[in-house]
Design an enzyme around this catalytic site. Structure first.
Site, PDB file in Angstrom:
ATOM      1  CG  ASP A   1      -2.089   4.231   3.042  1.00 50.21           C
ATOM      2  OD1 ASP A   1      -1.811   3.318   2.462  1.00 50.21           O
ATOM      3  OD2 ASP A   1      -2.885   4.569   3.878  1.00 50.21           O
TER       4      ASP A   1
ATOM      5  CD  GLU B   1      -3.125  -1.391   5.500  1.00 47.60           C
ATOM      6  OE1 GLU B   1      -3.078  -2.409   6.175  1.00 47.60           O
ATOM      7  OE2 GLU B   1      -2.527  -0.202   5.975  1.00 47.60           O
ATOM      8  CD  GLU B   2      -1.211   2.030   7.612  1.00 48.53           C
ATOM      9  OE1 GLU B   2      -2.075   1.349   8.473  1.00 48.53           O
ATOM     10  OE2 GLU B   2      -0.156   1.732   7.339  1.00 48.53           O
TER      11      GLU B   2
ATOM     12  CG  HIS C   1       0.482   2.213  12.669  1.00 44.55           C
ATOM     13  ND1 HIS C   1      -0.613   1.924  13.088  1.00 44.55           N
ATOM     14  CD2 HIS C   1       0.956   1.922  11.690  1.00 44.55           C
ATOM     15  CE1 HIS C   1      -0.875   0.977  11.932  1.00 44.55           C
ATOM     16  NE2 HIS C   1       0.095   1.124  11.129  1.00 44.55           N
TER      17      HIS C   1
ATOM     18  CG  HIS D   1      -0.359  -0.092   2.434  1.00 42.40           C
ATOM     19  ND1 HIS D   1      -0.046   1.373   3.349  1.00 42.40           N
ATOM     20  CD2 HIS D   1      -0.056  -1.068   3.520  1.00 42.40           C
ATOM     21  CE1 HIS D   1       0.321   0.958   4.384  1.00 42.40           C
ATOM     22  NE2 HIS D   1       0.305  -0.464   4.571  1.00 42.40           N
TER      23      HIS D   1
ATOM     24  CG  ASP E   1       2.935  -0.005   8.114  1.00 41.77           C
ATOM     25  OD1 ASP E   1       2.525  -0.265   7.012  1.00 41.77           O
ATOM     26  OD2 ASP E   1       2.115   0.167   8.895  1.00 41.77           O
TER      27      ASP E   1
ATOM     28  CG  ASP F   1       1.498  -4.134   4.892  1.00 44.03           C
ATOM     29  OD1 ASP F   1       2.342  -3.191   5.769  1.00 44.03           O
ATOM     30  OD2 ASP F   1       0.157  -3.760   5.127  1.00 44.03           O
TER      31      ASP F   1
END
Length: 488
Positions: A79, A146-147, A459, A77, A116, A170
């Protein structure tokens, strides 16, 4: 390319990771990275598509001698989660990610790194750009958002892909290969409020702040004993409001639904005679929570700083309702799996509390590998906040990915890993959500495995990528490409 990355091997993947780091790509704002990917494919003369959702697909013909291999999809992904320390002035909409190396790990400076899933994007770009890698018919899929909503995976058309095998790039643990994941659902709470005038008399304003927590991924890290700033700060307010007669003007903590809250603050009004007692209570509470979380949160800090006295506060009824509901609101692991050792089955994350114009917005996220349990914990959240008259909305949610221990591509990957690294691989399910569950719905029978290099603290601004595992990630992927079975 970032000068630091020029020193790292393999050069191709680090070159393209540097390209990705230079492009702003917050979730739902992927215009720049999408344009880069489309231009990249077209400049190489490769078949390039962009669907209505914004996903980008680039196809490359098979190398000589590999034409009869099953078509393969590589997927990542585009983003990234945009979290930063409160002292950072980084603008995720415009600024490139600045990096440094510490003890064998690549880190960003005061922000999330975006490995990520930027390192997965870089892997795909490096393979597409290379003319010395053996592979069968290949397509590279780059999904959007995705996030924060799995928007790209939800919007993927059933006839967009041609692959019979999909490698999702991922995951975050070298040597671990994931064949299943949890499903999830978001629950958002809106609590209307109105301000009233602050109490009369000799009053003072203070900002109470919890900071220094590690944060982390609300799936991967939910069972690691990390502190949640929202829960900790509300705990203090709940305990000390009666005796200190604290009145609440503002409460703000956390940010994204898939990140554990690292920081939270509350602006309060207090009678001047209680100022010393407030300071003493803050220091005492700081020691209590530092002791409780000493094994996981060594940087935890609780501060109390004077501010201009707010002229308004919440009504005491609304304040107490909020504090009671936040205290009762579940957070963390709800149930461990009875079938898979040390595996979280069901969890929930009290992600964010925000004071908006006329309501308090509370964002939560529930995950489970058991669909009924996922909805059950979401309903617990609803019941908790229904009791105080809040509006509760559940998101659309996303499905889990059912493990297939007899996967053909898993067996190939495990054999390649053993022979190259002389280690035993681990085939696992993961508590985090992956797009594979949605791919499985749209492409039944698609043979999938998710893997990647080692990352920690994703994150959060502590996100870091273990440099040595990137070369292993690269070497293993090239081995896999050469081992894709032929069509039957």
């Amino acid at each position: 390319m970032n000068e630091i990355l020029k020193t790292l091997k393999p050069e191709k993947i680090w070159f393209y990771f540097g390209e990705v780091l230079a492009i702003a790509r917050p979730s739902k704002k992927e215009e720049k990275i999408r344009a880069y990917l489309v231009n990249f494919g077209k400049q190489l003369g490769l078949e390039t598509h962009e669907d209505a959702t914004g996903n980008v697909l680039i196809r490359k013909k098979a190398s000589k001698g590999y034409e009869n291999c099953k078509p393969l999809t590589l997927q990542s992904h585009m983003d990234m989660v945009c979290e930063k320390n409160s002292t950072s002035k980084h603008n995720f909409d415009t600024d490139p990610i600045e990096v440094k190396i510490e003890d064998g790990w690549l880190k960003a400076i005061d922000t999330t790194l975006g490995a990520d899933n930027g390192i997965g994007v870089a892997m795909e770009l490096a393979i597409l750009a290379s003319d010395d890698i053996d592979h069968g018919p290949l397509e590279c899929l780059f999904t959007v958002d995705e996030e924060t909503g799995l928007t790209g995976a939800f919007g993927l058309e059933p006839d967009f892909l041609q692959g019979e095998i999909l490698l999702n790039l991922d995951s975050e643990d070298d040597g671990q290969f994931f064949i299943g994941c949890a499903g999830g659902i978001d629950t958002v709470i809106k609590l209307p409020y109105r301000y009233e005038a602050s109490p009369k008399g000799n009053i003072k304003g203070f900002r109470l702040k919890i900071s220094g927590l590690k944060g982390g991924h609300s799936g991967d890290d939910i069972n690691k004993g990390l502190g949640n700033a929202n829960k900790l700060l509300n705990r203090f307010l709940w305990e000390w409001t009666p005796s200190l007669r604290l009145r609440l003007h503002a409460f703000n903590g956390g940010n994204l639904r898939n990140a554990i809250a690292r920081e939270a603050f509350a602006d309060v009004v207090i009678e001047a005679q209680h100022t010393n007692a407030l300071t003493d209570a803050v220091h005492a509470f700081e020691k209590v929570i530092q002791n409780e979380l000493k094994a996981t949160e060594s940087g935890l800090v609780f501060t109390c700083e004077p501010i201009n006295t707010p002229s308004t506060v919440l009504s005491i009824e609304k304040q107490l309702a909020l504090q009671n509901a936040l205290y009762a609101c579940p957070h963390g692991v709800i149930r461990m799996s009875a079938e898979i050792p040390n595996f979280v089955e069901t969890s929930t994350n009290l992600a964010a509390v925000k004071m908006e114009n006329d309501h308090i917005l509370i964002t939560t996220s529930q995950r489970s590998s058991v669909t009924s349990a996922k909805f059950d914990v979401a309903h617990q959240l609803a019941a908790c906040f229904n009791l105080i008259g809040a509006e509760v909305e559940h998101g659309e949610g996303y499905p889990g990915w059912n493990p297939n221990p007899n996967s053909e591509i898993l067996a190939i990957i495990e054999d390649a890993f053993r022979k190259r690294f002389h280690q035993e691989p681990l085939a696992l399910a993961i508590h985090a959500g992956l797009e594979c569950g949605l791919f499985e719905e749209k492409y039944p029978g698609l043979d999938m495995v998710s893997y990647g290099p080692t990352m920690r603290g994703v994150h959060s601004p502590d996100e870091r990528l273990e440099i040595a595992t990137v070369e292993r990630f690269w070497d293993l992927t090239l081995d896999i490409l050469k081992r894709i079975p032929t069509k039957k």
